[in-house]
Every structure is written in C-alpha cells, then in structure tokens.
Design an enzyme around this catalytic site. Structure first.
Site, PDB file in Angstrom:
ATOM      1  N   ARG A 163       0.859  -1.194   0.000  1.00 56.46           N
ATOM      2  CA  ARG A 163       0.000   0.000   0.000  1.00 56.46           C
ATOM      3  C   ARG A 163       0.890   1.237   0.000  1.00 56.46           C
ATOM      4  O   ARG A 163       1.722   1.415   0.894  1.00 56.46           O
ATOM      5  CB  ARG A 163      -0.894   0.039   1.244  1.00 56.46           C
ATOM      6  N   GLU A 165       0.261   4.096   0.881  1.00 57.52           N
ATOM      7  CA  GLU A 165      -0.318   5.120   1.730  1.00 57.52           C
ATOM      8  C   GLU A 165       0.792   5.769   2.542  1.00 57.52           C
ATOM      9  O   GLU A 165       1.583   5.067   3.158  1.00 57.52           O
ATOM     10  CB  GLU A 165      -1.324   4.486   2.704  1.00 57.52           C
ATOM     11  N   ARG A 171       0.730   1.301  13.434  1.00 63.62           N
ATOM     12  CA  ARG A 171       0.026   0.121  12.910  1.00 63.62           C
ATOM     13  C   ARG A 171       0.008   0.056  11.381  1.00 63.62           C
ATOM     14  O   ARG A 171      -0.743  -0.724  10.807  1.00 63.62           O
ATOM     15  CB  ARG A 171      -1.389   0.067  13.486  1.00 63.62           C
ATOM     16  N   HIS A 172       0.816   0.885  10.714  1.00 67.16           N
ATOM     17  CA  HIS A 172       0.874   0.863   9.253  1.00 67.16           C
ATOM     18  C   HIS A 172       2.293   0.665   8.740  1.00 67.16           C
ATOM     19  O   HIS A 172       3.224   1.270   9.254  1.00 67.16           O
ATOM     20  CB  HIS A 172       0.367   2.192   8.674  1.00 67.16           C
ATOM     21  N   GLU A 309      -8.158  -2.607  14.219  1.00 66.24           N
ATOM     22  CA  GLU A 309      -8.782  -3.398  13.175  1.00 66.24           C
ATOM     23  C   GLU A 309      -7.834  -4.507  12.706  1.00 66.24           C
ATOM     24  O   GLU A 309      -6.748  -4.242  12.230  1.00 66.24           O
ATOM     25  CB  GLU A 309      -9.120  -2.470  12.003  1.00 66.24           C
ATOM     26  N   SER A 312     -11.020  -7.171   7.736  1.00 66.50           N
ATOM     27  CA  SER A 312     -12.320  -6.742   7.232  1.00 66.50           C
ATOM     28  C   SER A 312     -12.761  -7.745   6.183  1.00 66.50           C
ATOM     29  O   SER A 312     -11.938  -8.423   5.566  1.00 66.50           O
ATOM     30  CB  SER A 312     -12.264  -5.319   6.685  1.00 66.50           C
ATOM     31  N   ARG A 360      -0.173  -7.094  12.129  1.00 65.70           N
ATOM     32  CA  ARG A 360      -0.922  -6.336  13.120  1.00 65.70           C
ATOM     33  C   ARG A 360      -1.434  -7.263  14.222  1.00 65.70           C
ATOM     34  O   ARG A 360      -1.463  -6.890  15.392  1.00 65.70           O
ATOM     35  CB  ARG A 360      -2.096  -5.651  12.423  1.00 65.70           C
TER      36      ARG A 360
END
Length: 386
Positions: A163, A165, A171-172, A309, A312, A360
């Site tokens: 990713r 991002e 947590r990323h 999280e 999902s 995670r």
RNA sequence: GCCCCGGUGGUCUAGCGGUCUAUGAUCCCGGCCUGUCGAGCCGGGUGCUCGGGUUCGAAUCCCGACCGGGGCGCCA
C-alpha cells in the site's frame, strides 16, 4: 578455564563481543549457573571476529532507538526477546494453515504484479513492466474472488500486500502480510465468521501452548477470546458511541477515536475481540453485497482486537448485473476490470471472505508498541533498506 | 498530506545563553581482579545533524533543510 589454561583464558578475554567462536571442552552441570551447566573449554577458536565498536548494543545495559535497531537489524535480532516474536509469528501461521487445511481449504498464491488495482489507484505502487504500467498488488481480493468461480471452493493465502499510503503510525507499513480467505457456497455472511474465528482461536491456543517460553521472554500472556466472538452491529456501535458522548451520524465511518472507545466498551464486557457488522454500503468497496432488506447497509464486517482493526470482510456481490452497477456507482472504469468480471459472467456461486493483517495481529497479540516489531525487515514510508 | 515533539562520543543519556577544553552509563584500548555475573575495580579514548542568523559570547535562542518519534486521516 582459567585454572586449567591461563593462556587460553587471556586470549578468550580479548575476543570482541558478538564474534562467532567455536569452543570445545567438557560440559558439566553447575548449580551456580543460570542454565544449569557450563562448558569447561579446552580450546576456543574465533571463526569470524566481530568488528568494534558494535553499532548497536546487544548484551549491554543501554538501549537503542528503533531507527538504529532497524538499521542494524541482524544484530538487533541476536537478542532472544526479538527473535521470540518471530517464533510466535511462525506458530500463528502454522496454526492457521493447520486449521484451515482441516476445513478443506486450499492454500493458494495469486500474482503480486498486477495490471489493475483492487480498490482505486491512489494507494498503488506503480512500476515499469517492460514498458507497460504495472502495480504491486495491494490485496488478493479480485483473484481470490475469481477462484470462487472455478470449483476451488475454499481458499486462503498468506502473502505480502503493498500500500502506497503515506501513513505514519504504529500500525501501518507499506508492505504487510495479508492473511486472506474466501469461501464459496455461503448462504449468509455469518457462514464466513466461523472459519476466521476458528483460525484466530487456534492461533492463540497454539501460541499459548507451544510458545510458553517465548511468551515469558516477551512478558506477554494473550488471553483466549470467547468463541464465538461477540457480534456488534454498526447501528448498535453508534448508540454506544453516542452514549459515550461522541457525535456520529448514521452512515459515518467510525474513526480511530470511536474504534478505541468501542474497544474499551467491549473489553469491559469481556470481549477482547469482536465482529463489527453491517457497515453502510457507501463507505465499503464495490464488491461488498448490499443488505437485501436495507440497501443503505451491507453484509460486511471488521474484526476488532484490542481496539484495532485486524480484518475486514463480508459477503461479496456475486450477481453480475448488480456488481457491474456497483462498480459504475463507485466510478470505476469497468473495462479495466473485464478480467475480473469474466469470472462472474459465466456463473459465480455466492461467496464471502476476509483480509486479515497478520503483522498487526502479532503486534496486538504480544502487545508490541509498533507493528514494525512484528516484521523482520519492515518497510515504511522512509525505510527501504535493509 | 496535516498537527505535536525531538536530533549531544559507536550506543543510550544529562546539560537548554558565559561556570562546557560538555555529564553519566555502555562500548573500545591497556592493566588488575574474579566461581557466576548483561560480574567488579583503576587508567585512557571517542561527541553537540547540516546551513544561515541573533549575540561581546550559541550544544543552549531564531529561521530553513535533512533525519527520527508520536497523533490524525486512511486502512490490514
């Protein structure tokens, strides 16, 4: 050693710390020593001397910043408590494989080099592919769904996802390990829960049983959540948040603060882990199936653990016309996804699945302060080496 | 991308306008000692991220760059 051989003792005392040595001698029990035995050396050879000074303390009293540690990760990993994390991580993966294997799941591998992204282009890493544009896969989503049309009815994959991002949080990371599952012939979203629940429960159990020494070293003692995990409907969650004084409107996404509040609220009721179900369709990707009774909402869920999280997922839209319509609503260029739509054009069973963040999970399982601690060589916005 | 905080020997820190030829620990080098300890003792070694500015004087104050930590957004 000293009494037996003064010369050997003198030479041994001059070896730089962290050098690789071969020692020969007699092993004998000794109650004074921590591990209960000692080696009375008759010879010590330095196979590979360590340069001095070390860029990072290994056996010293002083600490080191995270950045220094990751710049010198191989030395950092010489600390037993660092390596223990990866023993635990391996147990988690092994347990997941064992459990799903027992449920007739097939472990698969889908391409990580791709010509199109799963959920829009903003977070894709772009690369050159013999003069063509290619992307690093941000999720196996499209491919695992395509497999649902083939007769490979239950699949899972543990693989990297990328990713782009620019997220700078504990947590990323830009490259993480995604544990994905997808199941065909489901009748409702609930049918997916049992598998994810079972896999996670098995993982925690396995760690508790086979990872005792490592857990002790890491001073962690993960509790086994109650199975089945608590289900909390999106609309109930909003009520809890409002009860806690937070202003949220129907249809809003739940922000980080809200997520943490809910986590605390669920923890009070004894649920470290819970499913948050029935998100508004508008804030979920095109492939989720809308609620048949109330299309504003969807058959989707997040799995929450200790306020974060973990996963999902949900039931997917398997009906070709509805899928096409949702893609158009989301503003996607349908032609780019023809390879995906083809799998639906010739018959697709109802299906659903999840994407679960393995790194995670290990982080939260062991209460590590940063996700990078759960990754051997983490990649983030600035770190590409080592 | 936005907000907050920070960068002092190899490493981790104290100092926050002159008393700093900079504190302590660890490390490294030399020596001593040692039955158990990431052991101890003595001596020595290595440092203020970079570039501008303010000031009689800057590690210390201001601006910028770079790097790092945390939060938010977003998500796994």
């Amino acid at each position: 050693m000293k009494k037996a051989n003064a010369d050997l003792f003198n030479r041994a005392s001059k070896i730089v710390r962290e050098s690789v040595v071969a020692a020969r001698g007699i092993v004998q029990p000794n109650r004074q020593v921590r591990n209960g035995w000692e080696l009375l050396a008759t010879s010590v050879d330095v196979l590979s001397p360590a340069a001095a000074p070390l860029p990072l303390p290994v056996a010293d009293k002083v600490g080191a910043d995270m950045d220094t540690r990751f710049d010198n990760r191989t030395l950092d990993l010489r600390k037993p408590e660092r390596r223990a994390i990866f023993h635990i991580r391996s147990l988690v993966e092994s347990a997941v494989r064992g459990y799903l294997g027992g449920q007739a799941f097939l472990e698969v591998h889908t391409p990580k080099l791709a010509g199109a992204g799963a959920e829009g282009g903003a977070t894709l890493f772009q690369t050159d592919y013999f003069g063509r544009r290619a992307y690093l896969s941000q999720s196996p989503q499209l491919y695992k769904q395509m497999l649902m049309s083939t007769g490979l009815d239950r699949v899972f994959e543990i693989a990297p996802a990328f990713r782009a991002e620019p997220s700078d949080t504990v947590r990323h990371v830009t490259e993480f390990t995604s544990f994905d599952g997808e199941v065909a012939w489901i009748e409702r979203q609930e049918d997916v829960f049992a598998f994810l629940e079972g896999a996670v429960d098995q993982a925690i159990q396995r760690v508790r049983v086979d990872g005792k020494a490592e857990l002790e070293l890491l001073q962690a003692s993960p509790e086994r959540p109650k199975v089945p995990f608590k289900r909390l409907a999106y609309r109930e969650a909003l009520e809890i948040l409002r009860g806690g004084g937070k202003r949220v409107r129907d249809g809003d996404d739940i922000d980080t603060e809200g997520e943490k509040l809910l986590g605390q609220s669920m923890a009070k009721e004894g649920h470290a882990m819970y499913f948050l179900t029935g998100y508004p369709a508008a804030i979920k990707p095109f492939y989720v199936m809308a609620d048949a009774d109330d299309p504003q909402y969807s058959y989707s869920f997040d799995l929450e653990y200790k306020g974060d999280e973990m996963a999902s997922g949900g039931q997917r839209e398997h009906r070709y016309d509805q899928l096409l319509q949702r893609m158009k609503e989301k503003g996607l260029n349908v032609e780019n996804f023809d390879f995906y739509l083809k799998a639906f054009r010739y018959g697709m069973p109802p299906h659903g699945g999840w994407g679960f963040g393995l790194d995670r999970f290990v982080q939260k399982l062991l209460d590590l302060p940063n996700i990078r601690e759960a990754i051997l060589f983490p990649r983030d916005r600035t770190r590409l080496i080592p």
